[in-house]
Design a protein around this motif. Structure first.
Motif, short mmCIF file in Angstrom:
data_model
loop_
_atom_site.label_atom_id
_atom_site.label_comp_id
_atom_site.label_asym_id
_atom_site.label_seq_id
_atom_site.Cartn_x
_atom_site.Cartn_y
_atom_site.Cartn_z
N PRO A 264 -2.85 -3.67 -14.39
CA PRO A 264 -2.62 -2.36 -13.77
C PRO A 264 -2.05 -1.36 -14.78
O PRO A 264 -1.17 -1.71 -15.57
N PHE A 265 -2.56 -0.13 -14.75
CA PHE A 265 -2.12 0.86 -15.74
C PHE A 265 -1.39 2.05 -15.10
O PHE A 265 -1.17 3.07 -15.75
N THR A 266 -1.01 1.92 -13.84
CA THR A 266 -0.13 2.89 -13.19
C THR A 266 0.77 2.15 -12.22
O THR A 266 0.57 0.95 -11.95
N GLU A 267 1.75 2.84 -11.68
CA GLU A 267 2.55 2.33 -10.57
C GLU A 267 2.26 3.20 -9.36
O GLU A 267 2.32 4.42 -9.43
N GLU A 268 1.90 2.54 -8.24
CA GLU A 268 1.53 3.25 -7.02
C GLU A 268 2.44 2.79 -5.88
O GLU A 268 2.17 1.81 -5.20
N PRO A 269 3.56 3.50 -5.67
CA PRO A 269 4.47 3.12 -4.58
C PRO A 269 3.92 3.56 -3.23
O PRO A 269 3.78 4.74 -2.96
N TYR A 270 3.60 2.59 -2.36
CA TYR A 270 3.06 2.91 -1.04
C TYR A 270 4.18 3.31 -0.09
O TYR A 270 5.18 2.58 0.06
N GLY A 271 4.00 4.46 0.57
CA GLY A 271 4.98 4.93 1.53
C GLY A 271 4.36 5.22 2.87
O GLY A 271 3.14 5.17 3.05
N ILE A 272 5.20 5.54 3.83
CA ILE A 272 4.78 5.89 5.19
C ILE A 272 4.93 7.38 5.34
O ILE A 272 6.03 7.93 5.26
N GLY A 273 3.80 8.07 5.52
CA GLY A 273 3.82 9.52 5.63
C GLY A 273 4.21 9.99 7.01
O GLY A 273 3.81 9.40 8.02
N LEU A 274 5.01 11.06 7.05
CA LEU A 274 5.43 11.66 8.31
C LEU A 274 5.69 13.13 8.08
O LEU A 274 5.57 13.62 6.94
N ALA A 275 6.05 13.83 9.14
CA ALA A 275 6.21 15.28 9.06
C ALA A 275 7.28 15.68 8.05
O ALA A 275 8.33 15.04 7.94
N LEU A 276 7.00 16.75 7.34
CA LEU A 276 7.94 17.26 6.34
C LEU A 276 9.27 17.63 7.00
O LEU A 276 9.32 18.22 8.07
N ASP A 277 10.35 17.22 6.33
CA ASP A 277 11.72 17.55 6.74
C ASP A 277 12.19 16.85 8.01
O ASP A 277 13.25 17.19 8.55
#
Length: 288
Positions: free
Chosen positions: A231-244
């Motif tokens: 692997p040549f990058t780091e891809e941190p998986y997150g949980i997307g939700l509404a801003l703020d």
């Protein structure tokens, strides 16, 4: 807001049941629906979802191991799906009351911004540009960009071999951006499964995205493809939700950390992606 850790909620529920048992002469008291249901501060996203009794989740429908539509049940299966179920469960929402929406890489932010989904759990890399328009809980997994080639290809062994070469990836993804940065010639489509035919035909020399996604594609098409290089990058998986929506983000982080401790995270991994990939300890959530 007072954020209740999962352990504290469980302890409070246990105490309430013990008191109820004493009041009835020591017999076992059955918890009522009201006692069993989680409670949240009024006005929070958690309270709204819990009261509604349902949640809408954006996830991939074409990612083996992480989010793949099961044709028999017409619902997605995979590690991301199990993570979403853990979150829903802590809201008191059953699997049957999760509304699954297919979220490809290009529509994840618009779906969140427009309120079409409550959360996105879809091999969703956290980065600063995305954090300008959505929030992220997690990360809950650390992936890395890698390369998929035909099984008999001996010419491509690292990202350096992709320079000047046509490589397939997905519109709106961080791997597509990285291909441009390293000097490859991206051929972009909407899903990674749509990259496989150009690879078979020789239109592209490789497919490039996160290693876990490529491992799933290789496993699904045994003997036809292979993952090469480190692997040549780091891809941190997150949980997307509404801003703020800080309260909701912090609460999801609490749920993730509790799942690490009680074993439900590892169980979710072992039953899905863990059938192909080794288990690694999850990263600590970034409580920005």
């Amino acid at each position: 807001m007072k954020r209740m850790r999962i352990a504290l909620v469980a302890a409070a529920a246990a105490s309430a049941l013990a008191l109820a048992g004493c009041a009835t002469g020591g017999g076992e008291a059955e918890p009522t629906e009201e006692e069993a249901a989680p409670t949240f501060e009024a006005g929070t996203t958690m309270a709204e979802l819990a009261e509604a009794g349902e949640i809408t989740v954006g996830t991939k429908f074409d990612q083996p191991l992480f989010g793949l539509l099961d044709p028999n049940t017409n619902t997605p299966v995979g590690f991301d799906v199990e993570i979403a179920k853990i979150i829903a469960g802590e809201l008191g929402i059953s699997e049957d009351n999760i509304n699954w929406v297919e979220s490809v890489s290009a529509n994840r932010e618009p779906f969140i911004e427009n309120g079409e989904v409550d959360i996105v759990v879809a091999t969703y890399t956290i980065n600063d540009k995305r954090k300008e328009v959505v929030s992220f809980a997690g990360p809950y997994y650390m992936a890395g960009q890698s390369i998929l080639v035909l099984a008999d290809n001996e010419d491509i062994t690292s990202e350096e071999d992709l320079v000047g070469q046509p490589v397939c990836s997905v519109t709106g993804s961080t791997p597509a951006q990285k291909l441009t940065e390293i000097g490859a010639v991206p051929l972009l489509t909407d899903t990674y499964t749509n990259c496989l035919e150009p690879l078979r035909s020789g239109e592209v020399v490789a497919v490039s995205t996160d290693n876990v996604i490529l491992a799933g594609l290789a496993a699904q098409n045994e003997g036809e493809f292979k993952v090469v290089g480190e692997p040549f990058t780091e891809e941190p998986y997150g949980i997307g939700l509404a801003l703020d929506d800080t309260e909701f983000r912090m609460w999801i982080n609490d749920v993730l950390e509790a799942s690490y401790e009680d074993g439900s995270y590892e169980e979710a991994w072992n039953s899905t992606a863990g059938t192909v990939l080794p288990f690694v300890e999850p990263p600590a959530p970034d409580r920005y």
